[in-house]
Design a protein around this motif. Structure first.
Motif, PDB file in Angstrom:
ATOM      1  N   ARG A  47       0.713  -1.852  -0.129  1.00 38.44           N
ATOM      2  CA  ARG A  47       0.128   0.327  -0.180  1.00 38.44           C
ATOM      3  C   ARG A  47       0.869   1.210  -0.909  1.00 38.44           C
ATOM      4  NH1 ARG A  47      -5.582  -0.549   3.509  1.00 38.44           N
ATOM      5  NH2 ARG A  47      -5.953  -1.321   1.740  1.00 38.44           N
ATOM      6  N   ILE A  48       0.937   1.814  -0.537  1.00 42.80           N
ATOM      7  CA  ILE A  48       1.675   3.452  -0.812  1.00 42.80           C
ATOM      8  C   ILE A  48       0.384   4.484  -0.408  1.00 42.80           C
ATOM      9  CG2 ILE A  48       2.306   4.951  -2.378  1.00 42.80           C
ATOM     10  CD1 ILE A  48       3.753   1.755  -1.991  1.00 42.80           C
ATOM     11  N   GLY A  49       1.437   5.822   0.076  1.00 42.00           N
ATOM     12  CA  GLY A  49       0.445   6.154   0.577  1.00 42.00           C
ATOM     13  C   GLY A  49       0.101   6.981   0.396  1.00 42.00           C
ATOM     14  N   ILE A  50      -0.945   8.653  -0.230  1.00 45.45           N
ATOM     15  CA  ILE A  50      -0.960   9.360  -0.928  1.00 45.45           C
ATOM     16  C   ILE A  50      -1.048  10.646   0.647  1.00 45.45           C
ATOM     17  CG2 ILE A  50      -1.966  10.595  -3.103  1.00 45.45           C
ATOM     18  CD1 ILE A  50      -2.535   7.787  -4.413  1.00 45.45           C
ATOM     19  N   THR A  51       0.185  11.380  -0.107  1.00 43.16           N
ATOM     20  CA  THR A  51      -0.170  12.849   0.891  1.00 43.16           C
ATOM     21  C   THR A  51      -1.476  13.732   0.645  1.00 43.16           C
ATOM     22  OG1 THR A  51       2.072  12.633   0.545  1.00 43.16           O
ATOM     23  CG2 THR A  51       1.118  14.463   1.983  1.00 43.16           C
ATOM     24  N   ARG A  52      -1.484  13.762  -0.916  1.00 43.94           N
ATOM     25  CA  ARG A  52      -2.749  14.959  -1.509  1.00 43.94           C
ATOM     26  C   ARG A  52      -2.932  15.372  -2.783  1.00 43.94           C
ATOM     27  NH1 ARG A  52      -0.756  20.367   0.681  1.00 43.94           N
ATOM     28  NH2 ARG A  52      -1.119  21.053  -1.230  1.00 43.94           N
ATOM     29  N   ALA A  53      -3.300  15.315  -3.341  1.00 45.00           N
ATOM     30  CA  ALA A  53      -3.634  15.896  -4.495  1.00 45.00           C
ATOM     31  C   ALA A  53      -4.197  17.665  -4.879  1.00 45.00           C
ATOM     32  CB  ALA A  53      -4.493  14.923  -5.114  1.00 45.00           C
ATOM     33  N   HIS A  54      -3.607  18.152  -5.416  1.00 43.16           N
ATOM     34  CA  HIS A  54      -4.063  19.353  -5.465  1.00 43.16           C
ATOM     35  C   HIS A  54      -4.281  20.041  -6.647  1.00 43.16           C
ATOM     36  CE1 HIS A  54       0.162  20.123  -4.869  1.00 43.16           C
ATOM     37  NE2 HIS A  54       0.156  20.633  -5.871  1.00 43.16           N
ATOM     38  N   LEU A  55      -4.871  21.118  -7.167  1.00 41.72           N
ATOM     39  CA  LEU A  55      -5.538  21.940  -8.452  1.00 41.72           C
ATOM     40  C   LEU A  55      -3.989  22.544  -8.484  1.00 41.72           C
ATOM     41  CD1 LEU A  55      -8.833  22.077  -8.207  1.00 41.72           C
ATOM     42  CD2 LEU A  55      -7.553  20.410 -10.420  1.00 41.72           C
ATOM     43  N   GLU A  56      -3.478  22.857  -9.438  1.00 39.06           N
ATOM     44  CA  GLU A  56      -2.797  24.007  -9.892  1.00 39.06           C
ATOM     45  C   GLU A  56      -3.305  24.309 -11.683  1.00 39.06           C
ATOM     46  OE1 GLU A  56       0.954  23.069  -8.436  1.00 39.06           O
ATOM     47  OE2 GLU A  56       1.302  21.879 -10.037  1.00 39.06           O
ATOM     48  N   GLU A  57      -2.485  25.543 -11.672  1.00 43.03           N
ATOM     49  CA  GLU A  57      -2.447  25.757 -13.719  1.00 43.03           C
ATOM     50  C   GLU A  57      -0.625  25.797 -13.863  1.00 43.03           C
ATOM     51  OE1 GLU A  57      -2.912  29.882 -14.080  1.00 43.03           O
ATOM     52  OE2 GLU A  57      -1.345  30.881 -12.525  1.00 43.03           O
ATOM     53  N   ASP A  58      -1.153  24.685 -15.563  1.00 38.92           N
ATOM     54  CA  ASP A  58       0.619  24.922 -15.273  1.00 38.92           C
ATOM     55  C   ASP A  58       1.414  25.934 -15.780  1.00 38.92           C
ATOM     56  OD1 ASP A  58       2.423  23.060 -16.339  1.00 38.92           O
ATOM     57  OD2 ASP A  58       1.975  22.425 -17.847  1.00 38.92           O
ATOM     58  N   ALA A  59       2.510  26.009 -16.406  1.00 40.16           N
ATOM     59  CA  ALA A  59       4.095  27.477 -16.591  1.00 40.16           C
ATOM     60  C   ALA A  59       3.606  27.145 -17.988  1.00 40.16           C
ATOM     61  CB  ALA A  59       4.448  27.492 -15.881  1.00 40.16           C
ATOM     62  N   GLY A  60       4.346  28.125 -18.554  1.00 43.80           N
ATOM     63  CA  GLY A  60       4.264  27.778 -20.154  1.00 43.80           C
ATOM     64  C   GLY A  60       5.281  26.775 -20.343  1.00 43.80           C
ATOM     65  N   LYS A  61       6.386  27.400 -21.375  1.00 45.29           N
ATOM     66  CA  LYS A  61       7.337  25.882 -22.049  1.00 45.29           C
ATOM     67  C   LYS A  61       8.657  26.820 -22.696  1.00 45.29           C
ATOM     68  CE  LYS A  61       8.212  21.951 -24.680  1.00 45.29           C
ATOM     69  NZ  LYS A  61       8.110  21.386 -25.982  1.00 45.29           N
ATOM     70  N   SER A  62       9.177  26.775 -22.060  1.00 42.07           N
ATOM     71  CA  SER A  62      10.512  27.601 -22.939  1.00 42.07           C
ATOM     72  C   SER A  62      11.396  26.161 -23.716  1.00 42.07           C
ATOM     73  CB  SER A  62      12.133  27.208 -21.894  1.00 42.07           C
ATOM     74  OG  SER A  62      11.752  28.678 -21.059  1.00 42.07           O
ATOM     75  N   VAL A  63      11.828  27.244 -24.807  1.00 38.33           N
ATOM     76  CA  VAL A  63      11.581  26.837 -26.265  1.00 38.33           C
ATOM     77  C   VAL A  63      13.477  27.186 -26.662  1.00 38.33           C
ATOM     78  CG1 VAL A  63      11.716  26.399 -28.772  1.00 38.33           C
ATOM     79  CG2 VAL A  63       9.751  26.474 -26.682  1.00 38.33           C
ATOM     80  N   HIS A  64      14.227  25.229 -26.910  1.00 37.75           N
ATOM     81  CA  HIS A  64      15.633  26.547 -27.090  1.00 37.75           C
ATOM     82  C   HIS A  64      15.877  25.463 -28.923  1.00 37.75           C
ATOM     83  CE1 HIS A  64      15.370  27.436 -22.294  1.00 37.75           C
ATOM     84  NE2 HIS A  64      15.514  26.000 -22.360  1.00 37.75           N
ATOM     85  N   GLU A 108      19.665  31.692 -29.104  1.00 40.00           N
ATOM     86  CA  GLU A 108      17.888  32.153 -28.249  1.00 40.00           C
ATOM     87  C   GLU A 108      17.502  31.312 -27.689  1.00 40.00           C
ATOM     88  OE1 GLU A 108      16.082  34.916 -31.385  1.00 40.00           O
ATOM     89  OE2 GLU A 108      18.538  36.782 -30.679  1.00 40.00           O
ATOM     90  N   SER A 109      16.657  31.537 -26.448  1.00 48.65           N
ATOM     91  CA  SER A 109      15.245  30.626 -26.595  1.00 48.65           C
ATOM     92  C   SER A 109      13.864  31.511 -26.354  1.00 48.65           C
ATOM     93  CB  SER A 109      15.699  30.019 -24.804  1.00 48.65           C
ATOM     94  OG  SER A 109      16.820  29.561 -25.146  1.00 48.65           O
ATOM     95  N   GLY A 110      13.141  30.755 -26.734  1.00 49.08           N
ATOM     96  CA  GLY A 110      12.047  31.366 -27.031  1.00 49.08           C
ATOM     97  C   GLY A 110      10.766  30.860 -26.017  1.00 49.08           C
ATOM     98  N   ILE A 111       9.421  31.591 -25.592  1.00 52.08           N
ATOM     99  CA  ILE A 111       8.592  30.871 -24.688  1.00 52.08           C
ATOM    100  C   ILE A 111       7.387  30.840 -25.467  1.00 52.08           C
ATOM    101  CG2 ILE A 111       7.419  32.190 -22.698  1.00 52.08           C
ATOM    102  CD1 ILE A 111      10.458  31.592 -22.610  1.00 52.08           C
ATOM    103  N   ASP A 112       7.190  29.800 -25.293  1.00 52.22           N
ATOM    104  CA  ASP A 112       5.107  29.376 -25.970  1.00 52.22           C
ATOM    105  C   ASP A 112       4.491  29.066 -24.838  1.00 52.22           C
ATOM    106  OD1 ASP A 112       2.902  28.642 -26.851  1.00 52.22           O
ATOM    107  OD2 ASP A 112       4.215  26.515 -27.332  1.00 52.22           O
TER     108      ASP A 112
END
Length: 477
Positions: free
Chosen positions: A115-132, A138-142
């Motif tokens: 049995r594996i305990g689960i501490t929590r599950a929470h909602l959140e928003e994702d971040a964008g993505k750095s493109v290299h 140069e790097s881009g941001i999507d």
């Protein structure tokens, strides 16, 4: 000196909503960069986030499936850090009051259940993505992913090997797909995992210093990354060094982990309640309605397949790995007069083998459950043998038509005429007197060779049971 591995996983599951968690922007995968970022996702002044109700319902579904406490009052917080792909300078997440509290999942590794305990599950928003890799020097941001709804599932540090971690991860992956809250597509980033790994001397009470392996997106790489990191930490300590708490990346080409940055603590993020979002309050009626809507979950389905349908436990494990495969099996079993275990054997062995060989999912299989059931019926009523059925399956898979059509057009009907079988049996007895004498002197296993010779001469069409019986009768067995 022996060592013990300690592993905890943080799984980021993208929820299968049409729009983002706080804005109406779409969440479709593969759009051109920065075409799915709303002003709310970008943090423009004067815009306010509005919570997507569907993400709350999906989080509760998951919580009920893992026997967790559902937070009747949960709060969104601002997690502050600065990074190019985080335009607001903070991420909206949950901290002290998550929507899903403590729960658990049971896994099996070999013959061992845990049995594996689960501490929590929470909602959140994702971040964008750095493109290299799209620009020189140069790097881009999507920012298409910015604001995409995530459910972060945080386990207890209950896993003691990479194989346990993968078994747990597969269990969660299967569950979110059963619940239809995520497509679980690891290649597209819908299901990602961070692994917290440490080692301690066997018998020690305190945990060792942990490192975080970031953004692992395949079961194979997760296992390889954990195994490498465990060996790295043990070797480092035994050589007199010290493990540093940090975030590391796994390089699959070199099969090694490397340092990315120092690992932050919770206080580094300066969490505080988001002033633009009210607390989420869930009443008992809502929880009860969601509980009623839950599908039959993998563990319950596995138990039913074994107890009521008579399927072997190992086969039931394979069949219930995905909801689609389980449904396919049940539809096949219902479409044939063959024993349920026979249907299970074909789905687990022949069908899944063909899917894996061609790299396709079950919903793209060219043979439907009713078609496979019809093929099994032809074996059941002795129209064809099991061996010929495999050839017919391959022909069906290639699009040659139904099982019945292929059997008739190729002249594959099984030979059951006794006189025809006797003629072939007599010819084989005459051709192999040495093996016949061996059988009559007590070496009865040689009959397998003789049966094989009869089947060869009949092009596999003779009924094997009849061949065996007629040989024994002719040889005085």
């Amino acid at each position: 000196m022996s060592w013990e591995t300690v592993i905890g996983l943080e799984i980021h599951t993208q929820l299968a909503t049409a729009s983002k968690i706080f804005s109406p922007a779409p969440t479709r995968y593969g759009a051109d960069p920065n075409t799915q970022a709303h002003l709310i996702d970008l943090g423009y002044p004067g815009v306010l986030p509005v919570l997507n109700q569907r993400v709350v319902e999906m989080a509760v579904r998951f919580g009920l499936a893992i026997n967790a406490d559902i937070g009747r009052r949960s709060v969104f917080a601002r997690k502050n850090y600065f990074y190019p792909d985080l335009p607001k300078g903070y991420q909206i997440s949950q901290y002290e009051l998550p929507i899903v509290g403590r729960g658990y999942l049971d896994i099996e590794v070999g013959d061992t259940a845990k049995r594996i305990g689960i501490t929590r599950a929470h909602l959140e928003e994702d971040a964008g993505k750095s493109v290299h890799d799209r620009f020189v020097d140069e790097s881009g941001i999507d920012l298409n992913r910015a604001g995409t709804p995530l459910l972060e599932i945080v386990s207890e540090p209950d896993m003691r090997s990479a194989s346990e971690a993968v078994a747990y991860l597969r269990k969660v992956h299967s569950l979110v797909r059963y619940l239809e809250i995520s497509d679980g597509n690891m290649q597209e980033g819908s299901f990602r995992c961070d692994a917290n790994v440490s080692v301690r001397r066997s018998g020690a009470a305190e945990f060792g210093t942990r490192t975080e392996l970031k953004n692992l997106n395949s079961f194979r790489f997760i296992e390889k990354a954990i195994n490498f990191e465990v060996e790295r930490q043990i070797e480092l300590i035994e050589d007199g060094g010290t493990v540093v708490q940090e975030t590391r990346l796994y390089d699959p080409d070199k099969d090694e982990t490397r340092s990315m940055r120092g690992k932050e603590e919770a206080n580094d993020y300066r969490y505080f309640p988001d002033p633009d979002l009210l607390p989420v309050v869930i009443d008992d009626d809502t929880v009860d309605a969601i509980r009623t809507s839950l599908p039959e979950l993998p563990d319950a389905k596995h138990e039913r397949f074994v107890a009521k349908l008579g399927v072997k436990s190992a086969d039931a494990t394979v069949l219930t790995a995905t909801r689609e495969l389980a449904d396919y099996f049940e539809a096949t079993a219902a479409a044939t007069t063959a024993a349920t275990q026979v249907a299970a054997n074909w789905v687990v062995g022949t069908l899944t083998g063909a899917l894996k060989r061609d790299g396709i999912e079950i919903d793209a299989a060219p043979i439907g459950p009713k078609d496979l059931g019809a093929l099994l019926d032809l074996v059941e009523d002795n129209t064809i043998s099991g061996k010929i059925a495999k050839d017919v399956f391959d022909a069906m898979w290639s699009g040659e038509g139904s099982a019945g059509h292929i059997v008739e057009s190729r002249g594959l009907r099984q030979i059951t005429d006794t006189s025809a079988i006797d003629a072939i049996v007599d010819a084989v007895i005459d051709e192999f007197p040495e093996q016949v004498e061996q059988y009559r002197s007590g070496k009865t296993k040689v009959i397998g060779f003789l049966v094989g010779q009869v089947m060869k001469r009949s092009a596999g069409k003779a009924n094997p049971q009849q061949v065996n019986a007629r040989l024994q009768e002719r040889l005085g067995g």
